[in-house]
Design a protein around this motif. Sequence first.
Motif, PDB file in Angstrom:
ATOM      1  N   THR A 284       0.911  -1.244  -0.140  1.00 21.68           N
ATOM      2  CA  THR A 284      -0.080  -0.262   0.020  1.00 21.68           C
ATOM      3  C   THR A 284       0.722   1.363   0.048  1.00 21.68           C
ATOM      4  N   GLY A 285       2.351   1.073   0.094  1.00 23.72           N
ATOM      5  CA  GLY A 285       3.084   2.253   1.138  1.00 23.72           C
ATOM      6  C   GLY A 285       2.181   3.493   1.873  1.00 23.72           C
ATOM      7  N   ASP A 286       1.723   2.625   3.107  1.00 21.13           N
ATOM      8  CA  ASP A 286       0.788   2.894   3.857  1.00 21.13           C
ATOM      9  C   ASP A 286       1.904   3.148   4.691  1.00 21.13           C
ATOM     10  N   PRO A 287       2.895   3.919   6.275  1.00 23.87           N
ATOM     11  CA  PRO A 287       4.211   4.109   6.845  1.00 23.87           C
ATOM     12  C   PRO A 287       3.131   3.365   8.794  1.00 23.87           C
ATOM     13  N   ALA A 288       1.270   3.936   7.976  1.00 19.00           N
ATOM     14  CA  ALA A 288       0.849   3.927   9.298  1.00 19.00           C
ATOM     15  C   ALA A 288       0.887   1.741   9.358  1.00 19.00           C
ATOM     16  N   TRP A 289       1.494   1.006   8.744  1.00 22.48           N
ATOM     17  CA  TRP A 289       1.567  -0.637   8.737  1.00 22.48           C
ATOM     18  C   TRP A 289       2.770  -1.181   9.770  1.00 22.48           C
ATOM     19  N   ASP A 290       3.439   0.124   9.356  1.00 20.22           N
ATOM     20  CA  ASP A 290       4.752   0.223  10.453  1.00 20.22           C
ATOM     21  C   ASP A 290       4.781   0.240  11.686  1.00 20.22           C
ATOM     22  N   ALA A 291       3.500   0.117  12.700  1.00 16.51           N
ATOM     23  CA  ALA A 291       2.835   0.635  13.871  1.00 16.51           C
ATOM     24  C   ALA A 291       3.138  -0.964  13.782  1.00 16.51           C
ATOM     25  N   GLY A 292       2.789  -1.490  13.456  1.00 16.53           N
ATOM     26  CA  GLY A 292       1.820  -3.198  13.134  1.00 16.53           C
ATOM     27  C   GLY A 292       3.477  -3.422  13.719  1.00 16.53           C
ATOM     28  N   VAL A 293       4.114  -3.729  12.892  1.00  9.97           N
ATOM     29  CA  VAL A 293       5.949  -4.423  13.555  1.00  9.97           C
ATOM     30  C   VAL A 293       6.115  -4.127  14.392  1.00  9.97           C
TER      31      VAL A 293
END
Length: 350
Positions: A284-293
């Motif tokens: 997605t290119g959405d950095p918000a998913w990095d929060a899950g990592v």
Amino acid sequence: MTATTGRPWTSTSGRWVKAPAPSFAHLARLSDDTGLFEHARHAIVRREHGYCTDDVARGLVVVSREPEPSEELLRLAERYLAFLTHAQDTGGAFRNRLGHDRRWADEPGLGDWWGRALWGLGTAIARSPAPWVREEALVAFSRGASRRAKAPHTMAFAGLGAAEVLRRHPGHVAAASLLADAAAAVGRAGSDPRWPWPRQELTYANAALAEVVIAASQLREGGPPLDDGLRMLSWLRDVQLRDGRLSVVPARGWRHGAVRLHHDQQPIEVAAFADACATAATVTGDPAWDAGVRQAVGWFLGDNDLGTPMWDPATGGGYDGLTAHGPNLNQGAESTLALISTLQHARRWS
């Protein structure tokens, strides 16, 4: 835990600590010239339990993910690949359990170990810097990709391997077909926002199901809607947050409408969540998913329900589970591989 962007840090117990680089010391300790031992008592190998294809395949995944592997890691990759090709029959199925006496305890089959073997082979094909490893892995993967399993989890693991193959060989017809069939086996996300999961129970490595749907959405033909996989993963993320910390579904699972327990939590669940969030961020290119990592990394470093680290810095091993009374201090292969694969994702911020 408060998520930030652009820094390889994670919060634990109200302070910020740098995520350590993954250590392969304990993985080497668990390995010999045949494969990867399944169990350990604390940090000491329990040879009597032998080896399993499940763990050897996961071992091939993590060593293949290293961008600049040492000679030792390349030798481990060769060893794990040799184990998998020995486990595979001419029809593409795999045996799973090998005793320390080097005798197989089962017949070739299409259980989770088949799916994980294809995942390991696919990762080696896509990422290994050694051409001889990539070539042999491609032979074994192509043989196994002709088969199909019934269980959604098994198909999801195989589909993740197929997605890896397609990153290096976009025209690999068998891999594309396998990935599409894997997403179909998982099923469509439901319309009920309170339980959009395609099944009535969360069991193990749950995020892998959402991840394979996200990966399959990128197929040119036959892929599911990307929103299906993202809705599944978003919901799974939300129900596994407790006071801002990751609190994964326990080993007993969680059925729709039942009371959810919080222990024993397994490292494999955390690693699957980290993998899926990293894939979602990439697609997605959405950095918000990095929060899950970050939340997954934090779980191992102590940002969990009990505020306790889930690994041993002295050995590099991961603890086998988070119980109501603290960590299970045994450092088996599955938990150590889960730790390594999760810490590998911290490089996203370096």
